[in-house]
Write a protein that holds these residues in place. Structure first.
Motif, PDB file in Angstrom:
ATOM      1  N   CYS A  31      27.351  46.591  42.320  1.00 12.67           N
ATOM      2  CA  CYS A  31      28.425  46.518  42.867  1.00 12.67           C
ATOM      3  C   CYS A  31      29.374  45.998  41.878  1.00 12.67           C
ATOM      4  CB  CYS A  31      28.444  45.084  44.273  1.00 12.67           C
ATOM      5  SG  CYS A  31      30.121  45.520  44.748  1.00 12.67           S
ATOM      6  N   VAL A  32      28.936  45.223  41.006  1.00 10.30           N
ATOM      7  CA  VAL A  32      29.763  44.270  39.507  1.00 10.30           C
ATOM      8  C   VAL A  32      29.629  44.889  38.681  1.00 10.30           C
ATOM      9  CG1 VAL A  32      29.504  42.106  38.233  1.00 10.30           C
ATOM     10  CG2 VAL A  32      29.100  42.131  41.120  1.00 10.30           C
ATOM     11  N   LEU A  33      28.534  45.142  38.758  1.00  9.65           N
ATOM     12  CA  LEU A  33      28.576  46.681  36.904  1.00  9.65           C
ATOM     13  C   LEU A  33      29.329  47.409  36.595  1.00  9.65           C
ATOM     14  CD1 LEU A  33      25.174  45.474  36.193  1.00  9.65           C
ATOM     15  CD2 LEU A  33      26.809  44.271  35.031  1.00  9.65           C
ATOM     16  N   GLN A  34      29.249  48.366  37.756  1.00 14.58           N
ATOM     17  CA  GLN A  34      29.432  49.637  37.873  1.00 14.58           C
ATOM     18  C   GLN A  34      30.409  50.029  38.513  1.00 14.58           C
ATOM     19  OE1 GLN A  34      26.384  51.823  39.799  1.00 14.58           O
ATOM     20  NE2 GLN A  34      24.924  52.200  37.423  1.00 14.58           N
ATOM     21  N   GLU A  35      30.932  49.386  40.048  1.00 14.17           N
ATOM     22  CA  GLU A  35      32.237  49.167  40.921  1.00 14.17           C
ATOM     23  C   GLU A  35      33.549  48.616  40.411  1.00 14.17           C
ATOM     24  OE1 GLU A  35      31.310  49.263  44.760  1.00 14.17           O
ATOM     25  OE2 GLU A  35      29.155  50.639  44.007  1.00 14.17           O
ATOM     26  N   ASN A  36      33.456  47.683  39.646  1.00 10.98           N
ATOM     27  CA  ASN A  36      33.917  46.196  38.904  1.00 10.98           C
ATOM     28  C   ASN A  36      34.454  45.455  39.953  1.00 10.98           C
ATOM     29  OD1 ASN A  36      32.830  47.442  36.240  1.00 10.98           O
ATOM     30  ND2 ASN A  36      35.155  49.381  36.207  1.00 10.98           N
ATOM     31  N   LYS A  37      33.563  45.273  40.335  1.00  8.68           N
ATOM     32  CA  LYS A  37      34.582  44.470  42.132  1.00  8.68           C
ATOM     33  C   LYS A  37      33.986  43.330  41.514  1.00  8.68           C
ATOM     34  CE  LYS A  37      33.862  48.140  45.694  1.00  8.68           C
ATOM     35  NZ  LYS A  37      33.270  47.960  46.750  1.00  8.68           N
ATOM     36  N   SER A  38      34.651  41.624  41.976  1.00  9.61           N
ATOM     37  CA  SER A  38      33.770  40.377  42.308  1.00  9.61           C
ATOM     38  C   SER A  38      32.919  40.734  42.741  1.00  9.61           C
ATOM     39  CB  SER A  38      35.010  39.745  42.015  1.00  9.61           C
ATOM     40  OG  SER A  38      35.152  40.103  43.908  1.00  9.61           O
ATOM     41  N   PRO A  39      32.114  39.625  41.977  1.00 12.12           N
ATOM     42  CA  PRO A  39      31.036  38.798  43.005  1.00 12.12           C
ATOM     43  C   PRO A  39      31.073  38.605  44.429  1.00 12.12           C
ATOM     44  CG  PRO A  39      30.617  38.170  40.044  1.00 12.12           C
ATOM     45  CD  PRO A  39      32.363  38.520  40.865  1.00 12.12           C
ATOM     46  N   LYS A  40      31.820  37.699  44.691  1.00  9.94           N
ATOM     47  CA  LYS A  40      32.814  37.504  45.501  1.00  9.94           C
ATOM     48  C   LYS A  40      32.639  38.665  46.538  1.00  9.94           C
ATOM     49  CE  LYS A  40      35.784  33.731  47.753  1.00  9.94           C
ATOM     50  NZ  LYS A  40      37.084  33.299  48.188  1.00  9.94           N
ATOM     51  N   GLN A  41      32.984  39.969  46.701  1.00 13.21           N
ATOM     52  CA  GLN A  41      34.110  41.011  46.927  1.00 13.21           C
ATOM     53  C   GLN A  41      31.913  41.639  47.722  1.00 13.21           C
ATOM     54  OE1 GLN A  41      36.505  43.457  45.882  1.00 13.21           O
ATOM     55  NE2 GLN A  41      36.262  44.820  47.469  1.00 13.21           N
ATOM     56  N   CYS A  42      31.676  41.802  46.586  1.00 14.26           N
ATOM     57  CA  CYS A  42      30.171  42.365  46.848  1.00 14.26           C
ATOM     58  C   CYS A  42      28.939  41.190  47.981  1.00 14.26           C
ATOM     59  CB  CYS A  42      29.665  42.064  44.967  1.00 14.26           C
ATOM     60  SG  CYS A  42      30.443  42.982  44.254  1.00 14.26           S
ATOM     61  N   LEU A  43      29.530  40.018  47.352  1.00 13.34           N
ATOM     62  CA  LEU A  43      28.762  39.519  48.588  1.00 13.34           C
ATOM     63  C   LEU A  43      28.606  39.794  50.087  1.00 13.34           C
ATOM     64  CD1 LEU A  43      26.221  36.867  48.482  1.00 13.34           C
ATOM     65  CD2 LEU A  43      28.472  35.699  48.480  1.00 13.34           C
ATOM     66  N   ARG A  44      30.515  39.996  49.982  1.00 12.80           N
ATOM     67  CA  ARG A  44      30.938  40.134  51.381  1.00 12.80           C
ATOM     68  C   ARG A  44      31.117  41.190  51.852  1.00 12.80           C
ATOM     69  NH1 ARG A  44      37.077  37.990  50.206  1.00 12.80           N
ATOM     70  NH2 ARG A  44      36.728  35.803  51.106  1.00 12.80           N
ATOM     71  N   GLU A  45      30.333  42.470  51.163  1.00 10.48           N
ATOM     72  CA  GLU A  45      29.591  43.263  51.671  1.00 10.48           C
ATOM     73  C   GLU A  45      28.043  43.450  51.513  1.00 10.48           C
ATOM     74  OE1 GLU A  45      30.674  46.608  47.880  1.00 10.48           O
ATOM     75  OE2 GLU A  45      33.518  46.022  48.507  1.00 10.48           O
ATOM     76  N   GLY A  46      27.492  42.535  51.665  1.00 14.51           N
ATOM     77  CA  GLY A  46      26.139  42.430  51.607  1.00 14.51           C
ATOM     78  C   GLY A  46      25.343  42.726  50.800  1.00 14.51           C
ATOM     79  N   HIS A  47      25.477  42.850  49.491  1.00 12.53           N
ATOM     80  CA  HIS A  47      24.872  42.719  48.534  1.00 12.53           C
ATOM     81  C   HIS A  47      24.421  41.370  48.426  1.00 12.53           C
ATOM     82  CE1 HIS A  47      26.146  46.455  46.261  1.00 12.53           C
ATOM     83  NE2 HIS A  47      26.935  46.483  47.664  1.00 12.53           N
ATOM     84  N   CYS A  48      22.944  41.205  47.721  1.00 12.70           N
ATOM     85  CA  CYS A  48      21.697  40.520  47.640  1.00 12.70           C
ATOM     86  C   CYS A  48      21.865  39.586  48.982  1.00 12.70           C
ATOM     87  CB  CYS A  48      22.491  39.303  46.391  1.00 12.70           C
ATOM     88  SG  CYS A  48      22.466  40.279  44.839  1.00 12.70           S
ATOM     89  N   ARG A  49      21.331  39.718  50.077  1.00 14.81           N
ATOM     90  CA  ARG A  49      20.990  39.705  51.626  1.00 14.81           C
ATOM     91  C   ARG A  49      20.239  38.423  51.820  1.00 14.81           C
ATOM     92  NH1 ARG A  49      25.511  38.487  54.144  1.00 14.81           N
ATOM     93  NH2 ARG A  49      25.624  39.959  56.325  1.00 14.81           N
ATOM     94  N   SER A  50      19.411  38.889  51.278  1.00 17.85           N
ATOM     95  CA  SER A  50      18.042  38.281  51.279  1.00 17.85           C
ATOM     96  C   SER A  50      18.315  36.634  50.745  1.00 17.85           C
ATOM     97  CB  SER A  50      17.344  38.916  50.712  1.00 17.85           C
ATOM     98  OG  SER A  50      16.622  39.025  49.529  1.00 17.85           O
ATOM     99  N   LEU A  51      18.779  36.535  49.699  1.00 18.88           N
ATOM    100  CA  LEU A  51      19.317  35.332  48.833  1.00 18.88           C
ATOM    101  C   LEU A  51      19.981  34.647  49.527  1.00 18.88           C
ATOM    102  CD1 LEU A  51      18.944  36.518  45.156  1.00 18.88           C
ATOM    103  CD2 LEU A  51      17.373  34.717  46.362  1.00 18.88           C
ATOM    104  N   GLN A  52      21.156  35.220  49.583  1.00 15.78           N
ATOM    105  CA  GLN A  52      22.531  34.353  50.510  1.00 15.78           C
ATOM    106  C   GLN A  52      21.802  33.621  51.666  1.00 15.78           C
ATOM    107  OE1 GLN A  52      25.717  37.149  52.065  1.00 15.78           O
ATOM    108  NE2 GLN A  52      26.678  35.622  52.578  1.00 15.78           N
TER     109      GLN A  52
END
Length: 75
Positions: A31-52
């Motif tokens: 999400c961050v590396l390829q789609e160039n989104k912010s980490p905050k935006q990726c977190l809202r989209e559900g990436h790294c959910r288990s760590l969250q």
């Protein structure tokens, strides 16, 4: 699985290990590396959910431990 950072300084904040793992997970996510989104935006989209969820549970345990020790009850 948490990673251990031998060469890093201890930041002294609660749940710092899980926080660092969540940060690294987001920064290395497609999400961050390829789609160039912010980490905050990726977190809202559900990436790294288990760590969250783990980070949230860690922070909540800090609050619930304090409230039970002081006699405060949240209803």
């Amino acid at each position: 699985m948490p990673k251990y950072y031998e060469d890093k300084e201890e930041d002294g904040r609660a749940c710092s290990g899980v926080r660092e793992d969540l940060r690294q997970c987001l920064l290395e996510s497609p999400c961050v590396l390829q789609e160039n989104k912010s980490p905050k935006q990726c977190l809202r989209e559900g990436h790294c959910r288990s760590l969250q969820v783990t980070f949230f549970a860690c922070k909540r345990s800090m609050v619930s431990g304090v409230s039970s020790a002081t006699g405060l009850h949240v209803s």
